[in-house]
Design an enzyme around this catalytic site. Structure first.
Site, short mmCIF file in Angstrom:
data_model
loop_
_atom_site.label_atom_id
_atom_site.label_comp_id
_atom_site.label_asym_id
_atom_site.label_seq_id
_atom_site.Cartn_x
_atom_site.Cartn_y
_atom_site.Cartn_z
N LYS A 17 35.35 4.29 44.34
CA LYS A 17 35.19 3.48 43.12
C LYS A 17 36.29 2.41 43.01
O LYS A 17 37.31 2.46 43.72
CB LYS A 17 35.19 4.42 41.91
CG LYS A 17 33.97 5.36 41.87
CD LYS A 17 33.96 6.19 40.59
CE LYS A 17 32.72 7.08 40.51
NZ LYS A 17 32.68 7.85 39.23
N TYR A 57 23.01 4.33 38.05
CA TYR A 57 23.39 5.38 37.09
C TYR A 57 22.35 5.53 35.98
O TYR A 57 22.68 6.04 34.90
CB TYR A 57 24.76 5.07 36.50
CG TYR A 57 25.93 5.49 37.37
CD1 TYR A 57 26.14 6.83 37.71
CD2 TYR A 57 26.85 4.57 37.87
CE1 TYR A 57 27.22 7.23 38.49
CE2 TYR A 57 27.93 4.96 38.66
CZ TYR A 57 28.10 6.30 38.96
OH TYR A 57 29.18 6.70 39.73
N ASN A 120 37.64 8.01 38.00
CA ASN A 120 37.82 9.22 38.81
C ASN A 120 37.60 9.03 40.31
O ASN A 120 37.21 9.95 41.01
CB ASN A 120 36.97 10.37 38.24
CG ASN A 120 35.49 10.06 38.26
OD1 ASN A 120 35.08 8.99 38.72
ND2 ASN A 120 34.68 10.99 37.79
N HIS A 123 32.46 8.76 43.80
CA HIS A 123 31.14 9.30 43.47
C HIS A 123 30.63 10.10 44.66
O HIS A 123 30.90 9.74 45.80
CB HIS A 123 30.15 8.15 43.20
CG HIS A 123 28.72 8.62 43.14
ND1 HIS A 123 28.16 9.15 42.01
CD2 HIS A 123 27.77 8.69 44.12
CE1 HIS A 123 26.90 9.51 42.29
NE2 HIS A 123 26.64 9.25 43.55
N GLU A 134 19.80 8.04 46.76
CA GLU A 134 21.00 7.20 46.65
C GLU A 134 21.29 6.48 47.98
O GLU A 134 21.73 5.32 47.97
CB GLU A 134 22.20 8.04 46.20
CG GLU A 134 22.06 8.48 44.75
CD GLU A 134 23.27 9.22 44.21
OE1 GLU A 134 23.31 9.44 42.99
OE2 GLU A 134 24.18 9.58 44.98
N1 UDP Z 1 31.78 9.83 33.17
C1 UDP Z 1 32.57 9.34 32.15
N2 UDP Z 1 32.81 10.13 31.06
C2 UDP Z 1 32.28 11.38 30.96
C3 UDP Z 1 31.47 11.86 31.98
C4 UDP Z 1 31.24 11.06 33.09
O1 UDP Z 1 33.07 8.22 32.24
O2 UDP Z 1 32.52 12.05 29.94
C5 UDP Z 1 31.54 8.97 34.34
C6 UDP Z 1 32.42 9.38 35.51
O3 UDP Z 1 32.80 8.19 36.22
C7 UDP Z 1 31.48 10.22 36.34
C8 UDP Z 1 30.15 9.48 36.13
O4 UDP Z 1 30.19 9.08 34.78
O5 UDP Z 1 31.91 10.29 37.70
C9 UDP Z 1 28.91 10.27 36.40
O6 UDP Z 1 28.97 11.48 35.66
P1 UDP Z 1 28.52 12.85 36.31
O7 UDP Z 1 28.44 13.86 35.23
O8 UDP Z 1 27.31 12.63 37.16
O9 UDP Z 1 29.77 13.25 37.24
P2 UDP Z 1 29.97 13.25 38.84
O10 UDP Z 1 28.65 13.60 39.46
O11 UDP Z 1 30.45 11.87 39.21
O12 UDP Z 1 31.02 14.29 39.09
MG MG Z 2 26.78 12.83 39.15
#
Ligand code: UDP
Ligand code: MG
Length: 150
Positions: A17, A57, A120, A123, A134
């Site tokens: 990211k 997304y 974070n 992805h 994807e």
């Molecule tokens: N995200 C965020 N706030 C939250 C939850 C998710 O900004 O409370 C963002 C974060 O960048 C995350 C992405 O949305 O990686 C996708 O969320 P997901 O639950 O799919 O998490 P991941 O699969 O990336 O662990």
């Molecule tokens: Mg996810």
């Protein structure tokens, strides 16, 4: 007793990211996967357009964090990668660590490089089905250099 689980060679998508790219952590992050025996089979640097990030997304479009997520993902260049290996989808998720870096296990990418739940670092596809769609979102079959090793 030896494990009887048959190998499942999978491919999965990751995105380094904008925060991790800006911190010059690309090489460090790829190393986390390679040292676990996963092979890099496709790579592309791009700066996502708003419409790309919104489509990628789309599953999160009703969530409160959606606009900020799109804004963050379009804030700078990203590196899109495909890793291949046995059980790659689950293993990549383990190597990444939990979404919230405060909850990510020590030694995971998010524990080491993420600064918050919304910045974070990485992805990773969450299932084999998601991985397939994807990967197709970003790569043509000709851009994937599948290898038997790993
Ligand atoms: N995200 C965020 N706030 C939250 C939850 C998710 O900004 O409370 C963002 C974060 O960048 C995350 C992405 O949305 O990686 C996708 O969320 P997901 O639950 O799919 O998490 P991941 O699969 O990336 O662990
Ligand atoms: Mg996810």
């Amino acid at each position: 007793m030896a494990s009887t689980r048959t190998q499942s060679i999978e491919q999965t998508l990751t995105i380094i990211k904008p925060d991790a790219v800006a911190q010059n952590m690309i090489g460090n992050i790829i190393e986390y996967f390679e040292r676990e025996g996963l092979s890099l089979v496709a790579a592309k640097m791009t700066h996502l357009k708003e419409s790309d990030a919104e489509r990628f997304y789309a599953i999160h479009k009703e969530r409160a964090f959606f606009r900020e997520l799109v804004e963050f993902m379009t804030s700078g260049p990203v590196l899109i990668l495909v890793f291949q290996g046995d059980n790659a989808v689950v293993r990549v998720r383990e190597i990444m660590g939990a979404t919230d870096p405060a909850k990510a296990a020590p030694g995971t990418i998010r524990a080491d490089f993420a600064t918050s739940i919304d910045r974070n670092a990485i992805h990773g596809s969450d299932s084999l089905k998601t991985a397939k769609s994807e990967i197709e979102f970003f790569f043509t079959p000709q851009e994937i250099f599948s290898r038997t090793q790993g």
